[in-house]
Scaffold this motif. Structure first.
Motif, mmCIF file in Angstrom:
data_model
loop_
_atom_site.group_PDB
_atom_site.id
_atom_site.type_symbol
_atom_site.label_atom_id
_atom_site.label_comp_id
_atom_site.label_asym_id
_atom_site.label_seq_id
_atom_site.Cartn_x
_atom_site.Cartn_y
_atom_site.Cartn_z
ATOM 1 N N GLU A 143 1.423 10.267 18.367
ATOM 2 C CA GLU A 143 0.299 10.318 17.369
ATOM 3 C C GLU A 143 -0.567 9.078 17.447
ATOM 4 O OE1 GLU A 143 0.834 12.775 14.114
ATOM 5 O OE2 GLU A 143 -1.414 13.251 14.325
ATOM 6 N N TYR A 203 -3.268 2.293 15.618
ATOM 7 C CA TYR A 203 -1.842 2.559 15.422
ATOM 8 C C TYR A 203 -1.055 3.600 16.150
ATOM 9 C CZ TYR A 203 -1.953 -0.614 11.355
ATOM 10 O OH TYR A 203 -1.964 -1.878 10.664
ATOM 11 N N GLN A 238 -4.162 16.081 8.071
ATOM 12 C CA GLN A 238 -4.827 15.214 6.951
ATOM 13 C C GLN A 238 -4.956 13.927 7.484
ATOM 14 O OE1 GLN A 238 -6.785 16.863 4.470
ATOM 15 N NE2 GLN A 238 -6.013 18.812 5.627
ATOM 16 N N GLY A 239 -4.208 13.298 8.258
ATOM 17 C CA GLY A 239 -4.073 12.098 8.560
ATOM 18 C C GLY A 239 -3.535 11.308 7.546
ATOM 19 N N LEU A 240 -3.700 10.002 7.282
ATOM 20 C CA LEU A 240 -3.120 9.092 6.272
ATOM 21 C C LEU A 240 -4.175 9.053 5.283
ATOM 22 C CD1 LEU A 240 -1.846 8.204 9.162
ATOM 23 C CD2 LEU A 240 -0.903 6.427 7.614
ATOM 24 N N PHE A 243 -5.029 7.416 1.634
ATOM 25 C CA PHE A 243 -4.746 6.140 0.908
ATOM 26 C C PHE A 243 -4.642 6.351 -0.436
ATOM 27 C CE2 PHE A 243 -5.076 1.887 -1.058
ATOM 28 C CZ PHE A 243 -5.817 2.180 -2.117
ATOM 29 N N THR A 281 -11.218 -1.312 8.217
ATOM 30 C CA THR A 281 -11.242 -2.229 6.873
ATOM 31 C C THR A 281 -12.690 -2.645 6.995
ATOM 32 O OG1 THR A 281 -10.183 -4.182 7.641
ATOM 33 C CG2 THR A 281 -8.716 -2.581 6.534
ATOM 34 N N PHE A 290 -8.696 -1.016 14.232
ATOM 35 C CA PHE A 290 -7.114 -0.958 14.564
ATOM 36 C C PHE A 290 -6.980 0.475 15.118
ATOM 37 C CE2 PHE A 290 -5.690 -4.565 11.690
ATOM 38 C CZ PHE A 290 -6.702 -4.488 10.947
ATOM 39 N N TYR A 296 0.810 -1.268 -0.033
ATOM 40 C CA TYR A 296 0.061 0.081 0.184
ATOM 41 C C TYR A 296 0.875 1.234 0.122
ATOM 42 C CZ TYR A 296 -3.324 -3.277 1.783
ATOM 43 O OH TYR A 296 -3.936 -4.405 2.276
ATOM 44 N N TYR A 351 0.578 5.344 1.161
ATOM 45 C CA TYR A 351 -0.346 6.321 1.708
ATOM 46 C C TYR A 351 0.438 7.675 1.614
ATOM 47 C CZ TYR A 351 -3.657 3.145 3.784
ATOM 48 O OH TYR A 351 -4.352 1.950 3.899
ATOM 49 N N LYS A 353 -8.843 -2.100 1.880
ATOM 50 C CA LYS A 353 -7.640 -0.910 2.121
ATOM 51 C C LYS A 353 -8.086 -0.428 3.790
ATOM 52 C CE LYS A 353 -10.237 2.722 -0.183
ATOM 53 N NZ LYS A 353 -10.634 3.028 -1.444
ATOM 54 N N LEU A 354 -7.040 -0.059 4.266
ATOM 55 C CA LEU A 354 -7.301 0.439 5.794
ATOM 56 C C LEU A 354 -7.553 2.101 5.473
ATOM 57 C CD1 LEU A 354 -6.847 -0.593 8.482
ATOM 58 C CD2 LEU A 354 -4.657 0.120 8.433
ATOM 59 N N ILE A 355 -8.616 2.382 6.098
ATOM 60 C CA ILE A 355 -9.291 3.880 6.056
ATOM 61 C C ILE A 355 -8.563 4.457 7.493
ATOM 62 C CG2 ILE A 355 -10.867 5.363 5.901
ATOM 63 C CD1 ILE A 355 -10.301 4.002 3.351
ATOM 64 N N PHE A 356 -7.892 5.397 7.369
ATOM 65 C CA PHE A 356 -7.393 6.093 8.600
ATOM 66 C C PHE A 356 -8.204 7.186 9.406
ATOM 67 C CE2 PHE A 356 -3.693 3.876 9.889
ATOM 68 C CZ PHE A 356 -3.155 3.207 8.778
ATOM 69 N N GLY A 357 -8.545 7.507 10.516
ATOM 70 C CA GLY A 357 -8.724 8.925 11.019
ATOM 71 C C GLY A 357 -7.490 9.854 10.865
ATOM 72 N N THR A 358 -7.991 11.052 11.345
ATOM 73 C CA THR A 358 -6.963 11.978 11.185
ATOM 74 C C THR A 358 -5.817 12.228 12.235
ATOM 75 O OG1 THR A 358 -8.556 13.621 12.383
ATOM 76 C CG2 THR A 358 -8.343 13.478 9.818
ATOM 77 N N PHE A 363 -3.654 6.827 15.678
ATOM 78 C CA PHE A 363 -4.656 6.579 14.614
ATOM 79 C C PHE A 363 -5.580 5.501 14.890
ATOM 80 C CE2 PHE A 363 -2.871 9.844 12.006
ATOM 81 C CZ PHE A 363 -1.359 9.942 12.357
#
Lengths: 115, 114
Positions: free
Chosen positions: B88, B36, A41-43, A45, B94, B34, A33, A35, B101-106, B90
């Motif tokens: 930090e 992180y 803005q965070g991460l 994709f 998924t 998750f 992946y 990112y 795909k892994l969607i992250f918060g800010t 996060f």
């Protein structure tokens, strides 16, 4: 064992130039992946590879961004005609099989600065 | 589309204080959740994960998180923080889709004062 390796760790480039960012995933990991991490803005994709194929490119911001993966291993993210808004940390991650419950292992990232 | 919300952007605590970081996600189907953590100068690493079973999951360094399906939440907790928890954090999810795909918060920046 070796983790995900990214190079270069830092890259400063002039606006309009092309850049290539490299990722070496953990050996045996089929999923890879990319990112982008921007301040506040965070991460975000960008793209996902399973083997050498990219079934999900939905996060690439524009056609200036492209990526490839060869031999089911190394991946390169290319940004053409860089713009200042491309400045960010670009993170690569790999997972064993790309399944939803396979944790991602991240590299240290490449910090890109476009002047 | 999936999304993840982290309500606290910046948290400052004194050592020994209790911590709770909020995380809500939008996807209504089966999810994998998750947390992180990114310590200063280090890469992102997995803190804990939830796939199924007991909704209270325990991770490294005394962290735990509770999955509450009815609230679409997965809040991170620690009873007593240490200076070394400065990092930090996060939340990510998924679920569904072909690529997982892994969607992250800010992210939430935690600063623990000694």
């Amino acid at each position: 064992g070796a983790g995900v390796s990214q190079s270069p760790s830092n890259k400063v480039t002039e606006k309009g130039k092309d850049v290539e960012l490299r990722c070496d995933p953990i050996s045996g990991h089929t999923a890879l992946y990319w990112y982008r991490q921007s301040l506040g803005q965070g991460l975000e994709f960008l793209i996902y590879f399973q083997g050498n194929s990219a079934p999900d490119k939905s996060g690439l911001p524009s056609d200036r961004f492209s990526a490839e993966r060869t031999g089911g291993s190394v991946s390169t993210l290319t940004i053409q005609r860089t713009q200042q808004e491309d400045s960010a940390v670009y993170l690569c991650a790999s997972s064993l099989d790309g399944r939803g419950n396979s944790p991602l292992h991240f590299g240290n990232g490449t910090r890109l600065t476009v002047t | 589309a999936q999304s993840v919300s982290q309500h606290n952007h910046h948290v400052i605590l004194s050592e020994a204080a209790s911590l709770e970081l909020g995380c809500n996600y939008s996807y209504g189907g089966t999810v994998n959740l998750f947390w992180y953590v990114q310590y200063p100068g280090q890469h992102l690493q997995l803190l804990l994960k939830y796939f199924s079973g007991d909704p209270l999951v325990k991770g490294i360094k005394g962290f735990e998180a509770e999955f509450i399906k009815s609230k679409f939440s997965f809040n991170l907790r620690k009873p007593s923080v240490q200076w070394s928890d400065t990092a930090e954090y996060f939340c990510a999810v998924t679920g569904g889709g072909a690529t997982n795909k892994l969607i992250f918060g800010t992210g939430t920046l935690l600063a623990v004062q000694p």
